[in-house]
Motif scaffolding. Sequence first.
Motif, PDB file in Angstrom:
ATOM      1  N   ALA A 112       0.836  -1.206   0.000  1.00  0.00           N
ATOM      2  CA  ALA A 112       0.000   0.000   0.000  1.00  0.00           C
ATOM      3  C   ALA A 112       0.870   1.255   0.000  1.00  0.00           C
ATOM      4  N   PHE A 113       1.960   1.204   0.746  1.00  0.00           N
ATOM      5  CA  PHE A 113       2.905   2.323   0.783  1.00  0.00           C
ATOM      6  C   PHE A 113       3.464   2.582  -0.616  1.00  0.00           C
ATOM      7  N   ASP A 114       3.891   1.513  -1.305  1.00  0.00           N
ATOM      8  CA  ASP A 114       4.459   1.664  -2.637  1.00  0.00           C
ATOM      9  C   ASP A 114       3.412   2.071  -3.672  1.00  0.00           C
ATOM     10  N   LEU A 115       2.166   1.645  -3.480  1.00  0.00           N
ATOM     11  CA  LEU A 115       1.093   2.023  -4.399  1.00  0.00           C
ATOM     12  C   LEU A 115       0.780   3.508  -4.324  1.00  0.00           C
ATOM     13  N   GLY A 116       1.058   4.116  -3.172  1.00  0.00           N
ATOM     14  CA  GLY A 116       0.769   5.528  -2.994  1.00  0.00           C
ATOM     15  C   GLY A 116      -0.501   5.797  -2.222  1.00  0.00           C
ATOM     16  N   VAL A 117      -0.984   4.788  -1.470  1.00  0.00           N
ATOM     17  CA  VAL A 117      -2.152   4.996  -0.612  1.00  0.00           C
ATOM     18  C   VAL A 117      -1.768   5.979   0.492  1.00  0.00           C
ATOM     19  N   ILE A 118      -2.564   7.024   0.661  1.00  0.00           N
ATOM     20  CA  ILE A 118      -2.291   8.022   1.684  1.00  0.00           C
ATOM     21  C   ILE A 118      -3.027   7.663   2.975  1.00  0.00           C
ATOM     22  N   ASP A 119      -2.280   7.499   4.034  1.00  0.00           N
ATOM     23  CA  ASP A 119      -2.850   7.277   5.367  1.00  0.00           C
ATOM     24  C   ASP A 119      -1.920   7.941   6.360  1.00  0.00           C
ATOM     25  N   PHE A 120      -2.208   9.200   6.661  1.00  0.00           N
ATOM     26  CA  PHE A 120      -1.292  10.006   7.461  1.00  0.00           C
ATOM     27  C   PHE A 120      -1.040   9.385   8.827  1.00  0.00           C
ATOM     28  N   ALA A 121      -2.103   8.981   9.517  1.00  0.00           N
ATOM     29  CA  ALA A 121      -1.917   8.536  10.903  1.00  0.00           C
ATOM     30  C   ALA A 121      -2.776   7.335  11.292  1.00  0.00           C
TER      31      ALA A 121
END
Length: 445
Positions: free
Chosen positions: A166-175
């Motif tokens: 998910a990090f590499d896909l570019g999913v944004i999850d700030f916190a």
Amino acid sequence: MAPAITLAAEAPKLSAANTGFMLIASALVLIMTPGLAFFYGGMVRVKSTLNMLMMSFISMGIITILWVLYGFSLAFGTDKGSFIGWTSDWVGLSNIGLTELWPGYTIPIFVFMVFQLMFAIITPALISGALADRVKFTAWSLFIALWATVVYFPVAHWVWGTGGWAFDLGVIDFAGGTAVHINAGAAALGVILVIGKRVGFKKDPMRPHSLPLVMLGSGLLWFGWFGFNAGSWLGNDDGVGALMFVNTQIATAAAMLAWLIYEKIRHGAFTTLGAASGAVAGLVAITPSGGAVSPLGAIAVGAIAGVVCAMAVGLKYKFGYDDSLDVVGVHLVGGVIGSLLIGFFASGKGQSTVEGLFYGGGLTQFWKQCAGVFAVLGYSLVVSAILAFIIDKTMGMRVTEDEEIAGIDQAEHAETAYDFSGAGGGIVGGSVSTLAGTESKKVDA
């Protein structure tokens, strides 16, 4: 003419200011778990108060030990196949230098580790609100140990670990909209579908026994959430942490007001429970999105979350699942809303240059958010249900019906939250002569 000399970028150096800030943020996140305990504890009936408090507090013990032994390594260690991490030197927190920095940042690894520990503690505690009144304490303790190992640690790696898919896909999850709130809300739904409803669900009154405790808990959550959200930028000196701090306040206020307005229109009153629940809904929704949206966007995110979550808490009566304290309606739904709205309200001026639909960026980010949201939701729902089923079939997940009716506090902890015998009266002719005692019997009924 001499050739130009290209200087290498200066390596980050330990920042005392950022380190101190992150230690304070870690303490703020920890206080959210006792805050959650009060929030949930006030929402249940008198006979379940202590059990509700203990279901949160035990997480601070169990998850801390697991995080030290292997959880930190699984969540943030070297990536293994985009699914999980592992760094053997981090097992038991061995071979980590006291001043060794978290890669790319100005804080020690130990500081990053303890900050993330506090997230790992509160996430399983969130699940407990859906299971009020009916779960064995030993079964709950085993469940959160297993759940953290096979659900939370891997999902944290997906979302925040270097190399996580998910990090590499570019999913944004700030916190933590996906890793914390959707994860916990989906788990809650999975477990309650396995263990079933409370005795008397939709028949007996199950009103909160202490709204002051609820308000106290929500206030502590709101306070601690500034560490939860602003701290997640890890002290970088570029203003994004400050934006997140501001947006946290704005969205929470907007959600509280929106929930109360909806409640007044729908039910005819502004309730304290509605104010507290609305504030939490706003905190949940801004958690993934606050670093990507503008303050006006934060108002929109909070207001939408306040109304939709207020509507969602009633779905349990329509569909017949007993989500005792609305974990599904607030945390799952609020997390989904906050995560997906990034695809519409991302301004491109916060944590990244990503722009949402309303800022000319199209739907590209929205589809990425959908991938993260529904992958975490599905994985947590299914695996949590399987874990609950296995525990239920082996050691039993629920207390007996008689113990539930009499009160889980006495059955599981041999204590009661309130001692009415010393409140100025006594037992006369087999009945409680004090007003407080009489009221306690009414609430427990």
